[in-house]
Enzyme design. Structure first.
Site, PDB file in Angstrom:
ATOM      1  N   GLY A  68       6.268   3.714   4.233  1.00  0.00           N
ATOM      2  CA  GLY A  68       6.430   4.823   5.148  1.00  0.00           C
ATOM      3  C   GLY A  68       7.958   5.496   5.758  1.00  0.00           C
ATOM      4  O   GLY A  68       8.660   3.854   5.570  1.00  0.00           O
ATOM      5  N   ASP A  92       3.009  14.787  14.402  1.00  0.00           N
ATOM      6  CA  ASP A  92       2.510  14.227  12.278  1.00  0.00           C
ATOM      7  C   ASP A  92       1.780  14.435  11.991  1.00  0.00           C
ATOM      8  O   ASP A  92       1.135  13.856  11.153  1.00  0.00           O
ATOM      9  CB  ASP A  92       3.141  12.832  13.013  1.00  0.00           C
ATOM     10  CG  ASP A  92       4.338  12.672  11.481  1.00  0.00           C
ATOM     11  OD1 ASP A  92       4.759  14.344  10.976  1.00  0.00           O
ATOM     12  OD2 ASP A  92       5.209  11.828  11.363  1.00  0.00           O
ATOM     13  N   LYS A 148       0.338  -3.273   8.703  1.00  0.00           N
ATOM     14  CA  LYS A 148       1.448  -2.164   8.929  1.00  0.00           C
ATOM     15  C   LYS A 148       3.046  -2.856  10.183  1.00  0.00           C
ATOM     16  O   LYS A 148       2.720  -3.494  11.349  1.00  0.00           O
ATOM     17  CB  LYS A 148       1.357  -1.006   9.779  1.00  0.00           C
ATOM     18  CG  LYS A 148       3.075   0.429   9.964  1.00  0.00           C
ATOM     19  CD  LYS A 148       2.398   1.688  10.404  1.00  0.00           C
ATOM     20  CE  LYS A 148       3.491   2.598  10.666  1.00  0.00           C
ATOM     21  NZ  LYS A 148       2.796   3.501  10.691  1.00  0.00           N
ATOM     22  N   LEU A 200       0.867  -0.936  -0.450  1.00  0.00           N
ATOM     23  CA  LEU A 200       0.047   0.167  -0.049  1.00  0.00           C
ATOM     24  C   LEU A 200       1.218   1.272   0.016  1.00  0.00           C
ATOM     25  O   LEU A 200       0.473   2.063  -0.258  1.00  0.00           O
ATOM     26  CB  LEU A 200      -1.301   0.416   1.414  1.00  0.00           C
ATOM     27  CG  LEU A 200      -2.315  -0.926   1.434  1.00  0.00           C
ATOM     28  CD1 LEU A 200      -2.409  -0.935   2.743  1.00  0.00           C
ATOM     29  CD2 LEU A 200      -3.410  -0.252   0.357  1.00  0.00           C
ATOM     30  N   GLY A 201       1.996   0.753   0.608  1.00  0.00           N
ATOM     31  CA  GLY A 201       3.024   2.640   0.821  1.00  0.00           C
ATOM     32  C   GLY A 201       3.931   2.203   1.370  1.00  0.00           C
ATOM     33  O   GLY A 201       3.628   1.359   2.437  1.00  0.00           O
ATOM     34  N   GLY A 218       8.623   1.692   7.948  1.00  0.00           N
ATOM     35  CA  GLY A 218       8.823   0.354   7.024  1.00  0.00           C
ATOM     36  C   GLY A 218       7.328   0.530   6.299  1.00  0.00           C
ATOM     37  O   GLY A 218       6.556   1.506   5.450  1.00  0.00           O
ATOM     38  N   LEU A 219       7.157  -1.303   5.962  1.00  0.00           N
ATOM     39  CA  LEU A 219       5.993  -1.344   4.884  1.00  0.00           C
ATOM     40  C   LEU A 219       5.300  -1.806   5.297  1.00  0.00           C
ATOM     41  O   LEU A 219       4.504  -2.047   6.438  1.00  0.00           O
ATOM     42  CB  LEU A 219       6.453  -2.313   3.709  1.00  0.00           C
ATOM     43  CG  LEU A 219       5.926  -2.783   2.623  1.00  0.00           C
ATOM     44  CD1 LEU A 219       5.581  -1.742   1.498  1.00  0.00           C
ATOM     45  CD2 LEU A 219       6.691  -4.115   2.453  1.00  0.00           C
ATOM     46  N   VAL A 220       4.179  -1.002   4.796  1.00  0.00           N
ATOM     47  CA  VAL A 220       2.284  -1.672   4.798  1.00  0.00           C
ATOM     48  C   VAL A 220       1.631  -1.586   3.533  1.00  0.00           C
ATOM     49  O   VAL A 220       1.833  -1.691   2.092  1.00  0.00           O
ATOM     50  CB  VAL A 220       1.543  -0.217   4.686  1.00  0.00           C
ATOM     51  CG1 VAL A 220       0.461  -0.618   5.664  1.00  0.00           C
ATOM     52  CG2 VAL A 220       2.357   0.803   6.368  1.00  0.00           C
TER      53      VAL A 220
END
Ligand code: ATP
Ligand code: MG
Length: 354
Positions: free
Chosen positions: A28, A148, A48, A25-26, A31-33
């Site tokens: 960040g 954030d 996540k 999905l993306g 790490g990876l999601v």
């Protein structure tokens, strides 16, 4: 040990057979999601992975797990489960554990991606912003600072115009009944959404800082442009000072010390918010001026902002809940203990609350 299906190890996710149809999905900072189908219940989820590289990484991961588990609200991305390697429940003793998986509700997109298509109609922006504040009121009532807030961390299902706040990777607990100065020492919030007070003293995190970021996000939703896009911190402050009046004497004194050459022209703004955002209607400008104040003491809280006339169409205080079990000073201190102590305490807390 359960036999692994091919999908269980995809993308370096060691989740066991429970999750299938993994797709990225993306990526960040942490790490990876992945999106996946959870065979238990058959629902689609976002997973996540937080890698526990060292004690500090472990501390941050456990903080995110601890905070997100307790925050249940319509406008906060729901966490269904937190798992260890092989998709097993997190063990009591975390020694040797290399990754934690946070299984969350799958959202369709984030506000950052949505805004790549240009500004939103004012009606849509208003309804989304109402939900952002409704979520923020709840989060703050739990004594959590998000720290954030930015479009990429705000998730949206565009068809229903449903908004949920996500990514609590930098969130902290702060009990306002006690002084917390000194504990919150990691100034990492994305520069463009950083309030002037935070630019001046990076350790001074408060709920008002999330509200500043929220104000920047509202402006960005209705114009499609980032409100203050400084290339570096000094320019960020200059852009803010061009438009946000410094009304209090103590703030003027402090600024004179930090950037004497810039403020020598006096305290008049170079262009008002109205001039900076000519396409925005008066009522929205008035609202933004109450949020984008230089001094955090003058800034609307999420709760007060929900009552502003700008949101009168949506506001319904009886259905804007606060947290039933706010975090307390013990949680904040636990967060600030030396790392090993915090690790042990957090592991215990996880076990108890799980
Ligand atoms: P960063 O530090 O860059 O903000 P991060 O590592 O803390 O990121 P997240 O912001 O939680 O991670 O997720 C990174 C990206 O993965 C998001 O911008 C989004 O594109 C996608 N994503 C995360 N959670 C979800 C979700 N619940 N539903 C859909 N997509 C998600
Ligand atoms: Mg993020």
């Amino acid at each position: 040990m359960a036999r692994m299906t091919p999908s269980s190890f995809s993308y370096g996710f060691d989740l066991g057979p429970r999750f299938q149809e993994l797709r990225p999905l993306g990526t960040g900072a942490s790490g990876l999601v992945l999106a996946a189908v959870d065979r238990r219940g058959g629902r689609r989820v976002a997973v996540k992975k937080l890698v526990l590289r060292d004690a500090l990484g472990a501390k941050h991961a456990l903080r995110e797990v601890k905070i997100t588990r307790r925050l249940r609200h319509d406008n906060v991305v729901r966490v269904y489960d937190t798992l260890g390697p092989c998709g097993r429940p997190l063990p009591r003793d975390l020694a040797g554990i290399t990754a934690v998986y946070i299984v969350q509700e799958l959202m369709e997109t984030d506000l950052g991606r949505m805004l790549e298509g240009g500004p939103l109609p004012v009606e849509h922006a208003t309804l989304l912003f109402y939900q952002l504040l409704r979520g923020l009121k709840f989060i703050h009532s739990a004594n959590v600072l998000h720290r954030d807030l930015k479009p990429a961390n705000i998730f949206v299902n565009p068809e229903q115009l449903l908004l949920k706040i996500g990514d609590f990777g930098l969130a902290r607990i702060v009990d306002p009944h006690y002084s917390h100065k000194g504990y919150l020492s990691e100034g990492m919030v994305t520069k463009w959404y950083r309030s002037p007070r935070l630019l001046l003293s990076p350790n001074n995190y408060t709920k008002a800082i999330d509200m500043w970021a929220a104000g920047c996000i509202l402006a960005e939703m209705v114009t499609g442009r980032m409100l203050f896009a400084g290339a570096h911190e000094l320019e960020q402050m200059q852009l803010i000072l061009d438009t946000v009046p410094v009304l209090r004497e103590e703030d003027q004194q402090e600024l004179l010390k930090v950037m004497p050459s810039y403020v020598s022209h006096g305290w008049e703004v170079r262009r008002t918010l109205q001039e900076l955002l000519p396409e925005v209607e008066d009522e929205a400008i008035d609202f933004l001026e109450r949020i984008l104040t230089f001094n955090p003491m003058d800034r609307l809280t999420a709760e007060a902002a929900l009552r502003h006339p700008f949101l009168r169409r949506y506001s319904y205080p009886q259905d804007e809940p606060v947290a039933p079990h706010p975090f307390r000073i013990e949680d904040e201190l636990e967060d600030s203990l030396p790392i090993i102590g915090a690790l042990l305490a957090a592991a215990g807390a996880l076990w108890l609350s799980g």
